[in-house]
Design a protein around this motif. Structure first.
Motif, short mmCIF file in Angstrom:
data_model
loop_
_atom_site.label_atom_id
_atom_site.label_comp_id
_atom_site.label_asym_id
_atom_site.label_seq_id
_atom_site.Cartn_x
_atom_site.Cartn_y
_atom_site.Cartn_z
N ARG A 118 -32.04 -19.33 -47.56
CA ARG A 118 -30.78 -20.04 -47.32
C ARG A 118 -30.68 -21.27 -48.23
N ALA A 119 -31.76 -22.03 -48.32
CA ALA A 119 -31.76 -23.22 -49.18
C ALA A 119 -31.46 -22.84 -50.63
N GLU A 120 -32.07 -21.76 -51.10
CA GLU A 120 -31.82 -21.31 -52.49
C GLU A 120 -30.36 -20.93 -52.67
N ALA A 121 -29.79 -20.22 -51.69
CA ALA A 121 -28.38 -19.81 -51.79
C ALA A 121 -27.45 -21.00 -51.80
N LEU A 122 -27.83 -22.06 -51.09
CA LEU A 122 -27.01 -23.27 -51.02
C LEU A 122 -27.27 -24.23 -52.18
N GLY A 123 -28.28 -23.93 -52.99
CA GLY A 123 -28.64 -24.81 -54.09
C GLY A 123 -29.28 -26.09 -53.63
N MET A 124 -30.04 -26.02 -52.53
CA MET A 124 -30.68 -27.21 -51.96
C MET A 124 -32.18 -27.16 -52.18
N ASP A 125 -32.75 -28.31 -52.48
CA ASP A 125 -34.20 -28.43 -52.67
C ASP A 125 -34.82 -28.82 -51.33
N VAL A 126 -35.52 -27.88 -50.71
CA VAL A 126 -36.13 -28.11 -49.40
C VAL A 126 -37.61 -27.75 -49.47
N GLN A 127 -38.45 -28.67 -49.03
CA GLN A 127 -39.88 -28.39 -48.91
C GLN A 127 -40.13 -27.79 -47.53
N ALA A 128 -40.25 -26.47 -47.46
CA ALA A 128 -40.37 -25.77 -46.18
C ALA A 128 -41.80 -25.30 -45.97
N GLU A 129 -42.31 -25.52 -44.76
CA GLU A 129 -43.69 -25.14 -44.45
C GLU A 129 -43.80 -24.58 -43.04
N GLU A 130 -44.72 -23.64 -42.88
CA GLU A 130 -45.08 -23.15 -41.55
C GLU A 130 -45.93 -24.22 -40.88
N MET A 131 -45.52 -24.68 -39.70
CA MET A 131 -46.24 -25.78 -39.06
C MET A 131 -45.89 -25.84 -37.57
N ASP A 132 -46.87 -26.21 -36.76
CA ASP A 132 -46.68 -26.41 -35.34
C ASP A 132 -46.07 -27.79 -35.11
N ALA A 133 -44.95 -27.85 -34.40
CA ALA A 133 -44.28 -29.13 -34.14
C ALA A 133 -45.13 -30.09 -33.34
N GLU A 134 -46.13 -29.57 -32.64
CA GLU A 134 -47.01 -30.42 -31.84
C GLU A 134 -48.21 -30.92 -32.63
N GLN A 135 -48.31 -30.49 -33.91
CA GLN A 135 -49.39 -30.93 -34.79
C GLN A 135 -48.85 -31.04 -36.22
N LEU A 136 -48.04 -32.04 -36.46
CA LEU A 136 -47.41 -32.18 -37.77
C LEU A 136 -48.40 -32.71 -38.81
N ALA A 137 -48.42 -32.07 -39.96
CA ALA A 137 -49.37 -32.44 -41.01
C ALA A 137 -48.72 -33.43 -41.99
N TYR A 138 -48.22 -34.53 -41.45
CA TYR A 138 -47.61 -35.58 -42.26
C TYR A 138 -48.21 -36.92 -41.85
N PRO A 139 -48.21 -37.89 -42.77
CA PRO A 139 -48.77 -39.21 -42.42
C PRO A 139 -47.85 -39.99 -41.49
N ASP A 140 -48.39 -41.04 -40.92
CA ASP A 140 -47.63 -41.92 -40.04
C ASP A 140 -46.49 -42.59 -40.80
N ASP A 141 -45.39 -42.87 -40.09
CA ASP A 141 -44.27 -43.66 -40.62
C ASP A 141 -43.70 -43.08 -41.91
N HIS A 142 -43.62 -41.76 -42.01
CA HIS A 142 -43.32 -41.10 -43.28
C HIS A 142 -41.84 -40.78 -43.46
N PHE A 143 -41.09 -40.62 -42.37
CA PHE A 143 -39.72 -40.12 -42.47
C PHE A 143 -38.71 -41.15 -41.95
N ASP A 144 -37.54 -41.12 -42.57
CA ASP A 144 -36.43 -41.97 -42.12
C ASP A 144 -35.64 -41.31 -40.99
N VAL A 145 -35.60 -39.99 -41.00
CA VAL A 145 -34.90 -39.23 -39.97
C VAL A 145 -35.73 -38.01 -39.60
#
Length: 205
Positions: A82-109
């Motif tokens: 879908r992202a490719e069809a819309l021309g959007m750059d999205v970093q998509a990953e398989e991940m458990d929402a209860e164990q996010l593999a991102y650092p603290d304080d990383h996102f604005d939204v």
């Protein structure tokens, strides 16, 4: 208990081929209304948690850094298409929402659409959202919720044994979940089926 991470991964992999046919039109207005509550700015780093097939993508700004996760590999593949069809750059990953593999304080939204009523432990999922969200960040939630002023009755709890196995929990309450999770709710808007589906915008307390 059927509502486990493993069961959810299996069933959403089975649902993936028909998910858009069921959910795209039904939730289009609710998704748009929920995302319109966010105060968007260019360059924001945004995370879609439990992003499914990417049905939120058409309603997002194009000038953001966008990341998306889902438990099901089949859903992630469809999101990427879908992202490719819309021309959007999205970093998509398989991940458990209860164990996010991102650092603290990383996102604005952080966007959580139709996931708090699905995940086995929504409190843990909100704790992870709180952890990865910047102190001044915004949490955007849209889901079905039991009324906040009283818990589910016996009949609803009995029906929930079935609905939570095949679709969604129908006994969860928005304000207790978010406020206990360390969030301050700034907007709480009914968006579908009366007040059953609500869009909430919150910030870390």
């Amino acid at each position: 208990m059927f509502n486990t991470t493993g069961w959810n991964r299996r069933r959403y992999s089975l649902y993936a081929p028909i998910y858009d046919a069921v959910a795209e039109r039904a939730f289009r207005r609710a998704r748009r209304a929920s995302l319109s509550q966010v105060l968007w700015h260019p360059g924001m780093r945004v995370l879609l948690v439990g992003a499914g097939t990417g049905l939120d993508l058409p309603f997002l700004p194009r000038d953001i850094e966008l990341h998306a996760t889902d438990l099901s590999p089949a859903m992630v593949r469809r999101l990427e298409h879908r992202a490719e069809a819309l021309g959007m750059d999205v970093q998509a990953e398989e991940m458990d929402a209860e164990q996010l593999a991102y650092p603290d304080d990383h996102f604005d939204v952080v966007v959580m659409h139709l996931i708090l009523a699905v995940m086995p432990d929504p409190a843990r999922g909100l704790a992870e959202a709180h952890r990865v969200l910047a102190p001044e960040g915004q949490l955007c939630v849209m889901d079905k919720f039991q009324a906040d002023d009283h818990p589910a009755g016996m009949g609803r709890r009995a029906l929930n044994a079935l609905t939570s196995a095949i679709a969604t929990d129908i006994t969860r309450q928005a304000r207790p979940l978010l406020e206990t999770g360390g969030f301050v709710i700034e907007q709480d808007t009914p968006v579908m089926m009366g007040s059953l589906f609500r869009a909430l915008l919150a910030r870390p307390a």
